[in-house]
Design a protein around this motif. Structure first.
Motif, PDB file in Angstrom:
ATOM      1  N   LYS A  67       0.897  -1.152  -0.018  1.00 33.01           N
ATOM      2  CA  LYS A  67      -0.094  -0.002  -0.027  1.00 33.01           C
ATOM      3  C   LYS A  67       0.837   1.072  -0.155  1.00 33.01           C
ATOM      4  N   ALA A  68       0.402   2.171  -0.764  1.00 38.15           N
ATOM      5  CA  ALA A  68       1.176   3.580  -0.634  1.00 38.15           C
ATOM      6  C   ALA A  68       0.154   4.744  -0.716  1.00 38.15           C
ATOM      7  N   VAL A  69       0.288   5.868  -0.591  1.00 44.78           N
ATOM      8  CA  VAL A  69      -0.319   7.054  -0.778  1.00 44.78           C
ATOM      9  C   VAL A  69      -0.643   7.168  -2.382  1.00 44.78           C
ATOM     10  N   GLY A  70      -1.884   6.944  -2.781  1.00 48.13           N
ATOM     11  CA  GLY A  70      -2.016   7.084  -4.156  1.00 48.13           C
ATOM     12  C   GLY A  70      -2.036   5.422  -4.637  1.00 48.13           C
ATOM     13  N   ARG A  71      -1.431   5.370  -5.671  1.00 47.91           N
ATOM     14  CA  ARG A  71      -1.360   4.192  -6.176  1.00 47.91           C
ATOM     15  C   ARG A  71      -0.501   3.049  -5.334  1.00 47.91           C
ATOM     16  N   THR A  72      -0.892   1.959  -5.497  1.00 47.15           N
ATOM     17  CA  THR A  72      -0.166   0.935  -4.650  1.00 47.15           C
ATOM     18  C   THR A  72       1.193   0.788  -5.344  1.00 47.15           C
ATOM     19  N   ARG A  73       2.344   0.218  -4.647  1.00 49.15           N
ATOM     20  CA  ARG A  73       3.644   0.119  -5.198  1.00 49.15           C
ATOM     21  C   ARG A  73       3.823  -1.540  -5.561  1.00 49.15           C
ATOM     22  N   ILE A  74       4.596  -1.841  -6.609  1.00 47.89           N
ATOM     23  CA  ILE A  74       4.971  -3.350  -6.998  1.00 47.89           C
ATOM     24  C   ILE A  74       6.150  -3.348  -7.456  1.00 47.89           C
ATOM     25  N   LEU A  75       7.058  -4.322  -7.144  1.00 51.33           N
ATOM     26  CA  LEU A  75       8.205  -4.689  -7.406  1.00 51.33           C
ATOM     27  C   LEU A  75       8.483  -6.236  -7.655  1.00 51.33           C
ATOM     28  N   ARG A  76       9.199  -6.600  -8.650  1.00 51.90           N
ATOM     29  CA  ARG A  76       9.314  -7.956  -8.746  1.00 51.90           C
ATOM     30  C   ARG A  76      10.528  -8.478  -7.523  1.00 51.90           C
ATOM     31  N   ASP A  77      10.141  -9.659  -7.145  1.00 52.68           N
ATOM     32  CA  ASP A  77      11.209 -10.118  -6.088  1.00 52.68           C
ATOM     33  C   ASP A  77      12.349 -11.353  -7.081  1.00 52.68           C
ATOM     34  N   HIS A  78      13.368 -11.194  -6.592  1.00 49.56           N
ATOM     35  CA  HIS A  78      14.527 -12.041  -7.083  1.00 49.56           C
ATOM     36  C   HIS A  78      14.467 -13.481  -6.441  1.00 49.56           C
ATOM     37  N   VAL A  79      14.387 -14.428  -7.096  1.00 54.42           N
ATOM     38  CA  VAL A  79      14.312 -15.589  -6.418  1.00 54.42           C
ATOM     39  C   VAL A  79      15.732 -16.459  -6.538  1.00 54.42           C
ATOM     40  N   HIS A  80      16.483 -16.341  -5.416  1.00 47.36           N
ATOM     41  CA  HIS A  80      17.879 -16.768  -5.508  1.00 47.36           C
ATOM     42  C   HIS A  80      18.115 -18.076  -4.903  1.00 47.36           C
ATOM     43  N   SER A  81      16.891 -18.776  -4.387  1.00 46.81           N
ATOM     44  CA  SER A  81      17.146 -20.151  -3.668  1.00 46.81           C
ATOM     45  C   SER A  81      17.242 -21.294  -4.917  1.00 46.81           C
ATOM     46  N   LYS A  82      17.840 -22.246  -4.206  1.00 43.58           N
ATOM     47  CA  LYS A  82      17.969 -23.379  -5.282  1.00 43.58           C
ATOM     48  C   LYS A  82      17.341 -24.572  -4.548  1.00 43.58           C
ATOM     49  N   VAL A  83      16.234 -24.767  -4.548  1.00 40.40           N
ATOM     50  CA  VAL A  83      15.511 -25.551  -3.691  1.00 40.40           C
ATOM     51  C   VAL A  83      14.446 -26.851  -4.829  1.00 40.40           C
ATOM     52  N   ALA A  84      14.726 -27.943  -4.474  1.00 45.59           N
ATOM     53  CA  ALA A  84      13.618 -28.735  -5.087  1.00 45.59           C
ATOM     54  C   ALA A  84      13.014 -29.885  -4.205  1.00 45.59           C
ATOM     55  N   ILE A  85      11.646 -29.954  -4.362  1.00 50.12           N
ATOM     56  CA  ILE A  85      11.096 -30.872  -3.344  1.00 50.12           C
ATOM     57  C   ILE A  85       9.942 -31.785  -4.384  1.00 50.12           C
ATOM     58  N   VAL A  86      10.200 -33.166  -4.070  1.00 56.42           N
ATOM     59  CA  VAL A  86       9.252 -34.137  -4.818  1.00 56.42           C
ATOM     60  C   VAL A  86       8.472 -35.020  -3.863  1.00 56.42           C
ATOM     61  N   ASP A  87       6.998 -34.889  -3.971  1.00 54.40           N
ATOM     62  CA  ASP A  87       6.485 -35.971  -3.306  1.00 54.40           C
ATOM     63  C   ASP A  87       6.571 -35.851  -1.747  1.00 54.40           C
TER      64      ASP A  87
END
Length: 640
Positions: free
Chosen positions: A455-475
């Motif tokens: 939330k912000a004064v006026g229009r809401t603010r949005i910014l991409r996040d950077h996924v730096h993790s290296k995770v894999a999960i199976v079942d």
């Protein structure tokens, strides 16, 4: 002639060197894909056919003649073609899947042979594992552990942006006023050495020296100035920009080990809130490349697996040029007692070949093999959370797994824009290969990205996040986490070395690229693989953050809804998207958005935040779409 007989014949013709055989298969695959009877005229600019000239690898005429003499090939005019059409079809199909299918996984897959996919240390039992999500938790915990070290600290230091990095803060940088102080890793290491702790660090000395990833000189300068007695032992390991020591391993008191996800640059500091502007990220510098909130996962380990991680550090220490008086003392495990935990862990590694490391002439690709084995048995879901997705062999393995198991679903959390040159194009190509390769089953694969929306004064603010993790999960049964991205460099071969774009060819003049056989060109990567209840525990923790649930114990994360876990992700992403599409965009708890594509083809301009949102039908004029966070000065205690 069966494919197995062909494979045996190639081995006999090429001798004992597996990479000679790998080069032969690449070349022979090219022959197999030609029109019948076409003359043998390889394109010298085709990167899939490149091999080290000094090794005189296939297809020199002597090897082709040996193949012909053994009945594998027959002459066709001025060229060669396969004598058996079934073998020809088999190799042509493998070639269409990419050259990796003809090298790391040849016609007869030999995952246990030791050279095709070296596995590294065996599994160990009785370990305690703790997952540290985001660097506010990971960096502070590591710094505290070093502060309490009693005998030794050893590590692989990818980079440390001295003196700008703070591992933790005693107060709020904004409301405290004045200069900001905090915990500094180099000072903790120096203090430990002053107490008599043996401190040994391998520095990732990237070439060329002007590379943003090279922090060797400021680190050495700090310790040379503050530590004239050289109590902190440093060694340089020279690595090209395209082949770094990417694994970040720290072993303390021979008792506990850390696999840290991020490099030590201040922009990587972040909490689980992933605020658009967080003063703890400090000021943006010339080394800064992400300029977005960073999500990462690190691991703290106690138990027998610590010895395997220690051997990895020593492997690199021994590869460096020795300095008088800096010998590393032997590993001394803690006194015998009860196991610290019940987890079964395996340290898996990717290591460069070409004889770089003693006893490992062709390196290791154990992380790649661990992925392949997990995908081969996946039944319900595969969850990937990774910085990059460019590896052709991994994409093909995902396609095969989804086609094999009708119930299987893929959930992948990736970045809309990779931060490495050429990776934007290569990732788009890999995503298109994945989705179009699934055909009518592409609905079983869900790709998502991570965003901060406030939330912000006026229009809401949005910014991409950077996924730096290296995770894999199976079942909920298997997981891997560490430093390995899903790119060729971290798994099978260096893509920059394989394709050699003009920028890389120029970098070779300054030592920025390695050259040689690209199939032995890999970064140093270290993961830990675990089977058991830890997989479900990490899944719930991560998904609570990404999908906007208050805690990992939320009932929605206990059992999959009707339609499976992918359906839950799509619902939460749609909830976020509906809020953004409204006449007055509102903030919702989920942080994920779907990856936009049409028929499997990524949306044009989707690697830019505004283009990505527009491709999803969001009116960006109603939002403040940011491309970077603000810079904060620790020196003045004010925003810049």
């Amino acid at each position: 002639m069966t494919p197995d007989e062909l494979d045996v014949g190639i081995d006999e013709a090429c001798g004992d060197d597996p990479f000679t055989a790998g080069a032969a298969r690449r070349r022979l695959g090219w022959l197999a894909a030609r029109p019948p009877g076409a003359p043998y005229r390889p394109n010298p600019w085709d990167p899939r056919l490149w091999t080290p000239r000094r090794r005189r690898l296939a297809p020199d005429q002597a090897l082709l003649d040996a193949m012909t003499a053994r009945g594998l090939l027959r002459r066709a005019g001025r060229g060669h073609e396969f004598a058996d059409q079934a073998v020809r079809d088999r190799l042509a199909a493998l070639w269409r899947r990419g050259p990796g299918a003809l090298t790391m996984l040849p016609a007869r897959t030999r995952l246990d042979s030791g050279w095709a996919a070296g596995q590294g240390p065996p599994p160990t039992h009785g370990n305690a594992v703790e997952f540290l999500v985001d660097n506010e938790a990971a960096w502070g915990r590591l710094a505290d552990e070093i502060a309490g070290a009693e005998s030794s600290v050893r590590g692989l230091l990818f980079m440390l942006d001295v003196p700008h990095v703070r591992m933790g803060f005693a107060r709020d940088p904004v409301h405290g006023g004045g200069p900001v102080t905090g915990v500094r890793l180099e000072e903790r290491l120096l203090a430990a050495a002053g107490r008599g702790v043996d401190v040994h660090l391998v520095l990732n000395h990237v070439t060329p020296a002007l590379s943003p990833a090279n922090t060797t000189h400021p680190v050495e300068r700090f310790f040379r100035t503050r530590d004239p007695l050289r109590r902190v032992r440093l060694r340089r390991l020279r690595t090209p920009q395209t082949l770094p020591i990417h694994g970040k391993v720290y072993v303390i008191d021979d008792r506990v080990a850390y696999l840290v996800g991020s490099v030590f640059a201040q922009e990587y500091f972040d909490g689980r809130e992933h605020l658009i502007d967080d003063p703890r990220r400090g000021h943006l510098r010339w080394r800064s490349s992400l300029r977005a909130p960073v999500h990462d996962v690190s691991v703290r380990i106690e138990g027998p697996a610590v010895a395997d991680l220690d051997r990895t550090v020593r492997l690199h220490w021994d590869r460096c040029r020795p300095v008088a008086g800096d010998a590393m003392p032997p590993f001394r495990p803690p006194a015998a007692g009860g196991p610290p935990g019940a987890a079964t862990l395996q340290v898996t590694r990717t290591l460069r070949g070409a004889g770089r490391y003693a006893g490992l002439p062709v390196g290791e690709t154990g992380i790649h093999e661990s992925y392949l084995r997990a995908l081969a048995t996946a039944r319900d879901y595969v969850y990937l959370e990774n910085q990059y997705l460019t590896c052709t062999e991994m994409v093909d393995a995902l396609i095969d797994a989804l086609k094999r198991a009708p119930r299987l679903r893929l959930i992948a959390l990736i970045n809309m824009r990779p931060d490495v040159p050429h990776y934007v194009r290569w990732q788009r190509r890999a995503i298109e290969r994945l989705l179009t390769g699934l055909g009518d089953d592409r609905h079983r694969a869900g790709l998502f990205t991570l965003w901060s929306h406030e939330k912000a004064v006026g229009r809401t603010r949005i910014l991409r996040d950077h996924v730096h993790s290296k995770v894999a999960i199976v079942d909920d049964e298997w997981l891997t986490v560490g430093s390995a991205n899903l790119d060729g460099l971290s798994l099978t071969c260096g893509e920059h070395e394989l394709y050699r774009p003009p920028l890389v060819r120029l970098a070779r003049l300054f030592g920025g690229a390695g050259g040689g056989d690209p199939w032995q060109a890999r970064a140093t990567e270290v993961n830990v693989t675990c089977a058991g209840e830890e997989a479900a525990r990490l899944r719930r923790d991560l998904w609570a953050e990404h999908l906007g649930y208050p805690s990992a114990g939320d009932p929605a994360l206990a059992r999959p809804p009707e339609g499976g876990w992918l359906e839950l992700w799509r619902r939460r992403a749609e909830l976020k998207l509906d809020a953004l599409r409204g006449p007055e965009p509102s903030v919702r708890d989920p942080r994920v958005l779907p990856y936009p594509h049409t028929g499997g083809v990524p949306a044009p301009g989707g690697h830019r935040p505004a283009g990505y949102l527009r491709a999803l039908g969001v009116d960006t004029g109603r939002l403040q779409v940011h491309t970077r966070f603000r810079s904060f000065s620790f020196r003045t205690g004010a925003w810049r």
